[in-house]
Design an enzyme around this catalytic site. Structure first.
Site, PDB file in Angstrom:
ATOM      1  N   HIS A  74       0.802  -1.235   0.000  1.00  0.00           N
ATOM      2  CA  HIS A  74       0.000   0.000   0.000  1.00  0.00           C
ATOM      3  C   HIS A  74       0.835   1.285   0.000  1.00  0.00           C
ATOM      4  O   HIS A  74       0.364   2.326  -0.443  1.00  0.00           O
ATOM      5  CB  HIS A  74      -1.001   0.010   1.154  1.00  0.00           C
ATOM      6  CG  HIS A  74      -0.398   0.322   2.489  1.00  0.00           C
ATOM      7  ND1 HIS A  74       0.208  -0.627   3.272  1.00  0.00           N
ATOM      8  CD2 HIS A  74      -0.307   1.489   3.179  1.00  0.00           C
ATOM      9  CE1 HIS A  74       0.643  -0.074   4.382  1.00  0.00           C
ATOM     10  NE2 HIS A  74       0.348   1.214   4.356  1.00  0.00           N
ATOM     11  N   ASP A 121      -4.687   0.259   7.723  1.00  0.00           N
ATOM     12  CA  ASP A 121      -3.460   1.055   7.800  1.00  0.00           C
ATOM     13  C   ASP A 121      -3.541   2.038   8.975  1.00  0.00           C
ATOM     14  O   ASP A 121      -2.607   2.156   9.776  1.00  0.00           O
ATOM     15  CB  ASP A 121      -3.276   1.811   6.477  1.00  0.00           C
ATOM     16  CG  ASP A 121      -2.001   2.642   6.443  1.00  0.00           C
ATOM     17  OD1 ASP A 121      -0.996   2.211   7.029  1.00  0.00           O
ATOM     18  OD2 ASP A 121      -2.023   3.727   5.827  1.00  0.00           O
ATOM     19  N   GLU A 124       3.687   5.671  -2.826  1.00  0.00           N
ATOM     20  CA  GLU A 124       3.953   6.843  -1.987  1.00  0.00           C
ATOM     21  C   GLU A 124       5.442   6.942  -1.624  1.00  0.00           C
ATOM     22  O   GLU A 124       6.020   8.026  -1.650  1.00  0.00           O
ATOM     23  CB  GLU A 124       3.102   6.740  -0.709  1.00  0.00           C
ATOM     24  CG  GLU A 124       3.243   7.885   0.258  1.00  0.00           C
ATOM     25  CD  GLU A 124       2.534   9.163  -0.199  1.00  0.00           C
ATOM     26  OE1 GLU A 124       2.749  10.180   0.456  1.00  0.00           O
ATOM     27  OE2 GLU A 124       1.802   9.142  -1.197  1.00  0.00           O
ATOM     28  N   ASP A 125       6.060   5.809  -1.291  1.00  0.00           N
ATOM     29  CA  ASP A 125       7.388   5.847  -0.658  1.00  0.00           C
ATOM     30  C   ASP A 125       8.546   5.351  -1.534  1.00  0.00           C
ATOM     31  O   ASP A 125       9.690   5.346  -1.086  1.00  0.00           O
ATOM     32  CB  ASP A 125       7.371   5.007   0.631  1.00  0.00           C
ATOM     33  CG  ASP A 125       6.483   5.637   1.700  1.00  0.00           C
ATOM     34  OD1 ASP A 125       6.085   6.796   1.519  1.00  0.00           O
ATOM     35  OD2 ASP A 125       6.179   4.965   2.699  1.00  0.00           O
ATOM     36  N   ASP A 138     -24.582   0.758  32.200  1.00  0.00           N
ATOM     37  CA  ASP A 138     -24.466  -0.290  31.188  1.00  0.00           C
ATOM     38  C   ASP A 138     -23.002  -0.662  30.911  1.00  0.00           C
ATOM     39  O   ASP A 138     -22.620  -0.948  29.783  1.00  0.00           O
ATOM     40  CB  ASP A 138     -25.193   0.096  29.893  1.00  0.00           C
ATOM     41  CG  ASP A 138     -24.626   1.361  29.248  1.00  0.00           C
ATOM     42  OD1 ASP A 138     -23.927   2.114  29.963  1.00  0.00           O
ATOM     43  OD2 ASP A 138     -24.881   1.595  28.057  1.00  0.00           O
TER      44      ASP A 138
END
Length: 256
Positions: A15, A82, A19-20, A192
């Site tokens: 992923h 992510d 980007e990197d 609760d």
């Protein structure tokens, strides 16, 4: 855990590559197929969105935009995973980054998880964000829960022995925090902390179970809500009652 397909797993592992690294959509498509490349590119586009304002209207627009940008829902699911991983490792970031990312998570990603029915992820995102946004408040609740936990768990095990489709939960930390803040309560005013959900086959059975529960345990006055005869605006239908257990512990029962 989400039970996603092979392309999703590959795209999740890759992923951050666009980007990197110097890899492109075409590079990924050649090695892993167009579907994987499209998902990775979609996650990259979401990653590049900058959040500048935290005003409510702006946040709502941002949530809509994120959902609209993801032509494939798998993009959002990978982005959620992510962000969850980022929040789980947030201890290693600077205090400023912790606060910025936690606010972003609380305002944008947790509500999207809620909208997609990803409740476990929503709860964990909220709890982890709270840890950095109000560490003192977070610790006060976790300390109080830890002190009560042996009693609560023993009590819930005993109740779960009743024959019906019953599920139980202990309220998550941010949910307790929000209720304490909104209603100006301390943790002893949260009725609760323990809740049980009883699923039956028919509407008459809902009211039969309610009668049985009120025979077994003392109901708390003013804590009965009948959303079957008067559904919520979103058509939610259930009967809620709060009763006092054998240990003097109040607990909520939802019957539907």
């Amino acid at each position: 855990e989400m039970g996603l397909d092979e392309d999703s797993i590959i795209a999740a592992l890759l992923h951050d590559t666009i980007e990197d690294t110097s890899l492109t959509h075409d590079d990924i498509a050649r090695s892993f197929g167009t579907s994987v490349a499209d998902i990775v590119e979609g996650v990259t586009k979401l990653t590049r969105v900058q959040y500048t304002s935290v005003e409510e209207q702006q946040m709502e627009n941002m949530r809509k935009m994120l959902l609209a940008m993801a032509k494939d829902i798998r993009v959002i699911l990978i982005k959620m995973a992510d962000r969850l991983h980022n929040m789980r490792t947030m201890a290693y970031q600077s205090e400023e980054k912790q606060r910025i990312k936690s606010l972003e998570t609380m305002e944008i990603y947790a509500p999207i998880a809620h909208r997609l029915g990803m409740q476990k992820i929503k709860w964990e995102l909220e709890d982890l964000s709270l840890l950095y946004l109000d560490p003192e408040g977070y610790r006060a609740i976790t300390d109080a829960l830890e002190a009560r936990m042996p009693t609560l768990e023993k009590f819930m095990d005993e109740i779960d022995g009743v024959h019906a489709t019953i599920s139980s939960r202990i309220k998550h930390i941010y949910s307790i925090y929000r209720k304490m803040y909104a209603q100006k309560l301390d943790i002893n005013g949260i009725f609760d902390l323990c809740a049980f959900r009883v699923i039956v086959d028919t509407i008459p059975d809902c009211y039969n179970v309610l009668g049985i529960i009120h025979d077994m345990y003392k109901p708390l006055p003013g804590r009965f809500k009948d959303y079957i005869s008067t559904p919520k605006p979103n058509m939610y239908q259930s009967v809620h009652t709060t009763v006092i257990g054998s240990e003097g512990i109040p607990f909520e029962v939802q019957i539907r």
